[in-house]
Scaffold this motif. Structure first.
Motif, PDB file in Angstrom:
ATOM      1  N   ARG A   1     -42.810  32.068  12.469  1.00  0.00           N
ATOM      2  CA  ARG A   1     -41.522  32.596  12.931  1.00  0.00           C
ATOM      3  C   ARG A   1     -40.709  31.527  13.665  1.00  0.00           C
ATOM      4  O   ARG A   1     -39.483  31.570  13.686  1.00  0.00           O
ATOM      5  CB  ARG A   1     -41.756  33.786  13.853  1.00  0.00           C
ATOM      6  CG  ARG A   1     -42.221  35.029  13.120  1.00  0.00           C
ATOM      7  CD  ARG A   1     -42.322  36.208  14.061  1.00  0.00           C
ATOM      8  NE  ARG A   1     -43.503  36.177  14.909  1.00  0.00           N
ATOM      9  CZ  ARG A   1     -43.481  36.129  16.224  1.00  0.00           C
ATOM     10  NH1 ARG A   1     -42.341  36.087  16.862  1.00  0.00           N
ATOM     11  NH2 ARG A   1     -44.596  36.103  16.916  1.00  0.00           N
TER      12      ARG A   1
ATOM     13  N   LEU B   1     -38.301  44.292  11.494  1.00  0.00           N
ATOM     14  CA  LEU B   1     -38.274  43.104  12.345  1.00  0.00           C
ATOM     15  C   LEU B   1     -37.128  43.153  13.342  1.00  0.00           C
ATOM     16  O   LEU B   1     -36.175  43.929  13.205  1.00  0.00           O
ATOM     17  CB  LEU B   1     -38.222  41.823  11.512  1.00  0.00           C
ATOM     18  CG  LEU B   1     -37.086  41.564  10.538  1.00  0.00           C
ATOM     19  CD1 LEU B   1     -35.847  41.060  11.249  1.00  0.00           C
ATOM     20  CD2 LEU B   1     -37.536  40.515   9.538  1.00  0.00           C
TER      21      LEU B   1
ATOM     22  N   ILE C   1     -41.784  40.303  14.329  1.00  0.00           N
ATOM     23  CA  ILE C   1     -42.115  41.306  13.318  1.00  0.00           C
ATOM     24  C   ILE C   1     -42.692  42.519  14.032  1.00  0.00           C
ATOM     25  O   ILE C   1     -43.756  42.445  14.643  1.00  0.00           O
ATOM     26  CB  ILE C   1     -43.142  40.763  12.298  1.00  0.00           C
ATOM     27  CG1 ILE C   1     -42.717  39.395  11.748  1.00  0.00           C
ATOM     28  CG2 ILE C   1     -43.359  41.775  11.183  1.00  0.00           C
ATOM     29  CD1 ILE C   1     -41.513  39.408  10.855  1.00  0.00           C
TER      30      ILE C   1
ATOM     31  N   VAL D   1     -38.431  38.492   4.459  1.00  0.00           N
ATOM     32  CA  VAL D   1     -38.016  38.325   5.850  1.00  0.00           C
ATOM     33  C   VAL D   1     -36.708  37.545   5.908  1.00  0.00           C
ATOM     34  O   VAL D   1     -35.750  37.942   6.595  1.00  0.00           O
ATOM     35  CB  VAL D   1     -39.114  37.612   6.661  1.00  0.00           C
ATOM     36  CG1 VAL D   1     -38.604  37.242   8.036  1.00  0.00           C
ATOM     37  CG2 VAL D   1     -40.345  38.488   6.763  1.00  0.00           C
TER      38      VAL D   1
END
Lengths: 232, 201
Positions: free
Chosen positions: A167, A132, A148, A205
């Motif tokens: 996101r 990412l 990403i 993430v």
């Protein structure tokens, strides 16, 4: 039972040798093919690897303005034919050589001033590596973007980490306190809402973001002061 | 042992009489997942065709060396190799498409069409027959994917392969490009194909 163990104990070496040769005789095709295919794939990787890396780099450079300035301002700059000066740097977390983590960081300047940073980081997701890009403000205190680059998470669940909608909750968040994933609706400022059914992907993430910030924040701040003479 | 179909028969069978999607109902994962646009469907069909052709020919070449109980391992190894090549190739030369298709390219490894053709045809017949079989099945698979993708993209976005065909007044049926649209379209087309083939008899 006792009989079995006694039997196993008295198998002579020559018999186990015969079993090994028998197995090899059966599996030689699989082994030979594995070697040939492995070599072929290594060749393919040597040939195509650099092209794939170039594609990723290209995509990264295209994403930097959006990640640092936000979509609206990036679009406006593109429309006015202006661009950021992007410098690529290799940084590491400064730990000992054993567990040291390396990052590629892109410094984005506009008319000489640092406007922000984009950190490329790789970590383990649920299915495979996740790659990412993390956009940080010039003082490395605020998240300005997340993208990403590469993921192979479960289609329909984990791959939603790549959706702009998910996101978006990172954007504008302060890096302190560090972010945490919650399952039933993010309330506080440092909370990230997990993708339903993909808590592991979401945590990966978020952890990658936190780790990158912890590893690099001090370096980025001192770099900012060194180059900008402290005016921020 | 019953006589095996020859190359021409194998080729022809794959397209309609033994169409992998409409008649054998195999390989439905990509059929449902990547048919929301014609371009993605064509790329997927191309990747499957490449893997199927290479795996079939390779399997046929080594068919006399295969041990019955190890054949599935050999098939999987062969298929995985060619899928990886296809995946890397797409990432190098069709980067955006490779991102769109995402994990569905690596998932070709577990596509039953390919292992089925290795088992049914390539492990028993000559490379030429195996190649003809692979081509026939690939065309059949491609036709199936494209037919579903064309219906879904047209009704879902009013476009085919990015070119607007329906008037702007068309209210895009968003559901058609979402997963339920795949099941609806596939079910209806499958029924249509069955009805047509039955009424021909």
């Amino acid at each position: 039972m006792t009989g079995d163990t006694q039997h196993a104990a008295i198998v002579p070496d020559s018999v186990s040798g015969t079993i090994l040769i028998g197995n090899l005789a059966q599996a030689w095709l699989v082994l030979a093919l594995a070697l040939i295919f492995g070599a072929t794939l290594a060749g393919v990787q040597i040939f195509l690897g650099p092209i794939i890396e170039a594609n990723k780099l290209n995509e990264t450079l295209q994403k930097v303005p959006e990640l640092v300035l936000g979509q609206a301002l990036a679009d406006k700059m593109a429309a006015e034919n202006q661009h950021l000066d992007i410098t690529r740097m290799a940084l590491s977390d400064g730990a000992g050589s054993a567990g040291r983590r390396f990052y590629t960081v892109y410094e984005a300047r506009y008319q000489g001033d640092v406007r922000g940073w984009v950190i490329k980081t790789v970590g383990q997701g649920y299915a495979d590596k996740i790659e990412l890009l993390l956009g940080l403000s010039a003082d490395a205190g605020r998240i300005t973007g997340l993208f990403i680059l590469d993921q192979k998470e479960t289609p329909g669940l984990g791959n939603k980490i790549a959706d702009a909608q998910w996101r978006a909750q990172f954007i504008g968040k302060s890096v302190e306190p560090s972010l945490t994933v919650v399952k039933n609706g993010a309330g506080a400022g440092h909370e990230i809402d997990a993708v339903s059914g993909a808590t592991i992907s979401s945590r990966s993430v978020t952890r990658m973001v936190d780790t990158a910030v912890v590893d690099l924040r001090q370096q980025l701040v001192s770099r900012l002061h060194a180059t900008d003479g402290g005016k921020g | 042992m019953a006589t095996q179909p020859n190359a021409a028969e194998r080729f022809a069978q794959g397209i309609l009489p033994e169409n992998p999607v409409y008649r054998q109902l195999l390989g439905l994962c990509p059929t449902l997942a990547v048919t929301n646009g014609l371009k993605a469907a064509l790329t997927m069909a191309g990747a499957v065709a490449f893997v199927l052709l290479c795996a079939n020919v390779m399997t046929s070449l080594i068919r006399n060396l295969l041990k019955p109980h190890l054949r599935i391992v050999v098939f999987t190894l062969t298929i995985a190799t060619f899928v990886t090549i296809a995946d890397r190739f797409l990432a190098a030369y069709m980067y955006q498409m490779s991102k769109t298709l995402g994990p569905y390219i690596p998932l070709i490894i577990v596509n039953c069409i390919i292992i089925c053709r290795c088992e049914v045809c390539a492990s028993k017949q000559s490379p030429i027959t195996a190649a003809a079989d692979a081509l026939g099945q690939s065309i059949g698979f491609g036709l199936a994917l494209c037919s579903i993708a064309a219906v879904r993209e047209l009704l879902g976005t009013g476009m085919i392969a990015g070119v607007r065909l329906l008037p702007a007044a068309w209210p895009d049926w968003g559901v058609m490009i979402l997963p339920p649209g795949a099941f609806l379209t596939f079910g209806l087309l499958l029924g249509l194909v069955n009805w047509l083939s039955r009424s021909k008899k």
